[in-house]
Write an enzyme that holds these catalytic residues in place. Structure first.
Site, PDB file in Angstrom:
ATOM      1  N   LYS A  22       0.833  -1.203   0.000  1.00 27.72           N
ATOM      2  CA  LYS A  22       0.000   0.000   0.000  1.00 27.72           C
ATOM      3  C   LYS A  22       0.868   1.254   0.000  1.00 27.72           C
ATOM      4  O   LYS A  22       0.678   2.161  -0.812  1.00 27.72           O
ATOM      5  CB  LYS A  22      -0.911   0.006   1.221  1.00 27.72           C
ATOM      6  CG  LYS A  22      -1.777   1.262   1.326  1.00 27.72           C
ATOM      7  CD  LYS A  22      -2.466   1.370   2.655  1.00 27.72           C
ATOM      8  CE  LYS A  22      -1.537   1.956   3.698  1.00 27.72           C
ATOM      9  NZ  LYS A  22      -2.121   3.034   4.498  1.00 27.72           N
ATOM     10  N   ASN A  23       1.814   1.334   0.925  1.00 30.36           N
ATOM     11  CA  ASN A  23       2.609   2.550   1.065  1.00 30.36           C
ATOM     12  C   ASN A  23       3.505   2.793  -0.146  1.00 30.36           C
ATOM     13  O   ASN A  23       3.805   3.940  -0.472  1.00 30.36           O
ATOM     14  CB  ASN A  23       3.441   2.492   2.345  1.00 30.36           C
ATOM     15  CG  ASN A  23       2.580   2.619   3.598  1.00 30.36           C
ATOM     16  OD1 ASN A  23       1.468   3.132   3.533  1.00 30.36           O
ATOM     17  ND2 ASN A  23       3.080   2.141   4.724  1.00 30.36           N
ATOM     18  N   CYS A 118      -4.785   8.330   9.854  1.00 33.69           N
ATOM     19  CA  CYS A 118      -5.009   7.795  11.190  1.00 33.69           C
ATOM     20  C   CYS A 118      -4.516   8.763  12.255  1.00 33.69           C
ATOM     21  O   CYS A 118      -3.490   9.427  12.081  1.00 33.69           O
ATOM     22  CB  CYS A 118      -4.276   6.454  11.353  1.00 33.69           C
ATOM     23  SG  CYS A 118      -5.015   5.105  10.421  1.00 33.69           S
ATOM     24  N   ARG A 123       2.679  14.189  13.016  1.00 32.87           N
ATOM     25  CA  ARG A 123       3.118  13.980  11.639  1.00 32.87           C
ATOM     26  C   ARG A 123       2.993  15.277  10.809  1.00 32.87           C
ATOM     27  O   ARG A 123       2.246  15.354   9.848  1.00 32.87           O
ATOM     28  CB  ARG A 123       2.322  12.849  10.974  1.00 32.87           C
ATOM     29  CG  ARG A 123       2.475  11.534  11.715  1.00 32.87           C
ATOM     30  CD  ARG A 123       2.142  10.354  10.861  1.00 32.87           C
ATOM     31  NE  ARG A 123       0.729  10.223  10.617  1.00 32.87           N
ATOM     32  CZ  ARG A 123       0.185   9.222   9.930  1.00 32.87           C
ATOM     33  NH1 ARG A 123       0.947   8.294   9.395  1.00 32.87           N
ATOM     34  NH2 ARG A 123      -1.110   9.151   9.740  1.00 32.87           N
ATOM     35  N   PRO A 124       3.731  16.337  11.167  1.00 29.12           N
ATOM     36  CA  PRO A 124       3.615  17.603  10.452  1.00 29.12           C
ATOM     37  C   PRO A 124       4.199  17.522   9.047  1.00 29.12           C
ATOM     38  O   PRO A 124       4.921  16.586   8.699  1.00 29.12           O
ATOM     39  CB  PRO A 124       4.429  18.560  11.326  1.00 29.12           C
ATOM     40  CG  PRO A 124       5.435  17.688  12.014  1.00 29.12           C
ATOM     41  CD  PRO A 124       4.748  16.382  12.235  1.00 29.12           C
ATOM     42  N   LEU A 127       8.738  19.061   7.035  1.00 23.60           N
ATOM     43  CA  LEU A 127       9.878  18.510   6.293  1.00 23.60           C
ATOM     44  C   LEU A 127       9.617  18.528   4.789  1.00 23.60           C
ATOM     45  O   LEU A 127      10.531  18.745   3.993  1.00 23.60           O
ATOM     46  CB  LEU A 127      10.199  17.100   6.762  1.00 23.60           C
ATOM     47  CG  LEU A 127      10.686  16.980   8.215  1.00 23.60           C
ATOM     48  CD1 LEU A 127      10.959  15.522   8.560  1.00 23.60           C
ATOM     49  CD2 LEU A 127      11.930  17.816   8.446  1.00 23.60           C
ATOM     50  N   ASP A 308       4.692   0.257  12.117  1.00 21.61           N
ATOM     51  CA  ASP A 308       3.417  -0.260  11.621  1.00 21.61           C
ATOM     52  C   ASP A 308       3.162  -1.707  12.025  1.00 21.61           C
ATOM     53  O   ASP A 308       2.111  -2.261  11.704  1.00 21.61           O
ATOM     54  CB  ASP A 308       3.353  -0.134  10.090  1.00 21.61           C
ATOM     55  CG  ASP A 308       2.953   1.261   9.644  1.00 21.61           C
ATOM     56  OD1 ASP A 308       2.569   2.079  10.507  1.00 21.61           O
ATOM     57  OD2 ASP A 308       3.022   1.542   8.445  1.00 21.61           O
ATOM     58  N   ARG A 400      -8.528   0.215   4.720  1.00 20.84           N
ATOM     59  CA  ARG A 400      -7.527   1.126   4.160  1.00 20.84           C
ATOM     60  C   ARG A 400      -6.210   0.394   3.890  1.00 20.84           C
ATOM     61  O   ARG A 400      -5.408   0.862   3.078  1.00 20.84           O
ATOM     62  CB  ARG A 400      -7.262   2.299   5.110  1.00 20.84           C
ATOM     63  CG  ARG A 400      -8.432   3.255   5.274  1.00 20.84           C
ATOM     64  CD  ARG A 400      -8.059   4.446   6.151  1.00 20.84           C
ATOM     65  NE  ARG A 400      -6.826   5.027   5.664  1.00 20.84           N
ATOM     66  CZ  ARG A 400      -5.791   5.332   6.442  1.00 20.84           C
ATOM     67  NH1 ARG A 400      -5.831   5.094   7.736  1.00 20.84           N
ATOM     68  NH2 ARG A 400      -4.699   5.853   5.927  1.00 20.84           N
TER      69      ARG A 400
END
Length: 421
Positions: A22-23, A118, A123-124, A127, A308, A400
């Site tokens: 998926k990723n 999620c 998780r900004p 970057l 994960d 998902r």
């Protein structure tokens, strides 16, 4: 709303095919925005996140066709439209921010909503913003959108990430392929998904060296062309199904599984008393005793133990002999599954970024609620070993990241079904 019902106690036996990652696929799909020629992805997973990314790309003017029952994605971006990734789509999935680099590289401007996904930590996007600024873009955060401009195009630069970020590395990698000159990404993520993206981009004509290490060098080219690329197997799905016989008993072969994708994870399983054996067609897994042994786990960027797989590993260790410690070093809010596992009789204490798990001989079935993608599957794994019936609610998270989970597990003897409440 759907729920999944599991009756525990059945040992597993059989084969489970591992889908494309998926990723990896979510990073590969936006690469179509870098060229006006077709990009074809094979071994694509059939997941709701993939459909969300397809919807996003179509909103940007790309064409996306799902072929061979969803296993093949045919993408084309002949004439990109307005380069604005709307909140209504982006809010559903963190990976949506990966259209930023390709849009900026090809069109010179982009507007991308701050993403969702999620609720496992902050998780900004700072970057991603920093990487584009290093490449010469003008960036402004306004009204919940990243507004990016590079009217004279991007130019090569040194991008030195202060912390490892998979998404930011992917965005920088794609943007740099069309930048003028040489780009060096330092402290780059080393995940297999990065390697897979680099291989696809290279097939499209990009000049990339060093993927899989902490320093990647990209020589910009004037244009990329079309290509056909096979998506790498999903190492998180692989690790999840490796845990199924470890927690429920029996033996399962994960078809298409490759040890190099999960080496740190497999080493922890073997330390806990789980045998992992390479076969001609994948990986075979079985528990060697009646219960696993306690082990300590610390999540880390690849090639370390994947964050994960932390929730799923907690489910296993809840049934281990002894006391284990899980330290979460990637996301600060990723123990929300612990109270739900406790409803099933698990003994878990959470203090900050560390969970202490004291194994019990038997978990008990209970009604539980999924809080995120990986937490949902951890509850299903726990249910496989629990006494009685478990009902897992809010399983839309599950769709998902896992395709046909109930069918794959039931084919190996699990008593599992999806129901409508």
């Amino acid at each position: 709303m759907d729920a999944i019902r599991v009756r525990g106690g059945a040992a597993l036996s059989g084969q489970i095919p591992i889908a494309g990652a998926k990723n990896a696929c979510l990073a590969l799909m936006p690469a179509t925005l870098l060229t006006d020629e077709p990009l074809t992805l094979t071994n694509a997973p059939r997941l709701s996140d993939i459909r969300t990314m397809a919807t996003l790309l179509e909103s940007l003017g790309a064409e996306v066709a799902s072929l061979q029952d969803g296993r093949v994605l045919a993408l084309a971006s002949h004439a990109p439209g307005v380069p604005r990734a709307d909140y209504e789509i982006v809010r559903k999935m963190r990976a949506s921010v990966l259209v930023l680099g390709p849009l900026l590289a090809r069109l010179g401007h982009a507007e991308v909503s701050l993403p969702g996904g999620c609720a496992i930590g902050a998780r900004p996007v700072d970057l991603h913003q920093m990487a584009m600024e290093r490449l010469g873009a003008e960036m402004e955060l306004r009204d919940g959108y990243l507004h990016a401009r590079a009217p004279r195009g991007l130019r090569g630069a040194v991008i030195d990430f202060p912390v490892v970020s998979v998404g930011a590395t992917e965005n920088a990698l794609m943007a740099a392929t069309l930048a003028r000159g040489t780009t060096v990404i330092r402290n780059a993520a080393r995940e297999p998904e990065i390697v897979d993206l680099a291989r696809c981009l290279r097939a499209m004509g990009a000049r990339i060296d060093g993927e899989g290490t902490s320093e990647i060098t990209i020589e910009g080219v004037d244009a990329l062309h079309g290509a056909t690329h096979r998506v790498v197997p999903d190492r998180i799905e692989l690790g999840t199904y490796m845990l199924a016989p470890a927690i429920a008993g029996g033996e399962v072969e994960c078809l298409g599984g490759r040890l190099e994708l999960v080496s740190a994870f497999a080493a922890k399983l073997e330390q806990a008393g789980v045998e992992v054996r390479e076969t001609d067609t994948g990986l075979s897994v079985r528990r060697t005793g009646d219960r696993v042994r306690a082990v300590d786990v610390e999540t880390a960027p690849f090639p370390g133990f994947p964050t994960d797989l932390q929730a799923q590993m907690m489910a296993l260790l809840a049934t281990a002999h002894g006391t284990s410690h899980l330290e979460e070093r990637i996301f600060e809010n990723r123990f929300m599954h612990a109270p739900e596992l406790a409803r099933m009789g698990a003994r878990i204490e959470v203090h900050g970024g560390t969970a202490t798990v004291t194994g019990v001989e038997r978990l008990r079935g209970a009604p539980v609620m999924a809080t995120d993608l990986r937490a949902s599957v951890s509850l299903i794994l726990a249910a496989l070993a629990a006494e009685g019936e478990t009902l897992v609610r809010r399983v839309y998270h599950l769709d998902r990241g896992y395709e046909r989970l109930e069918a794959k597990l039931s084919a190996c003897g699990a008593e599992i079904e999806r129901i409508r409440e």
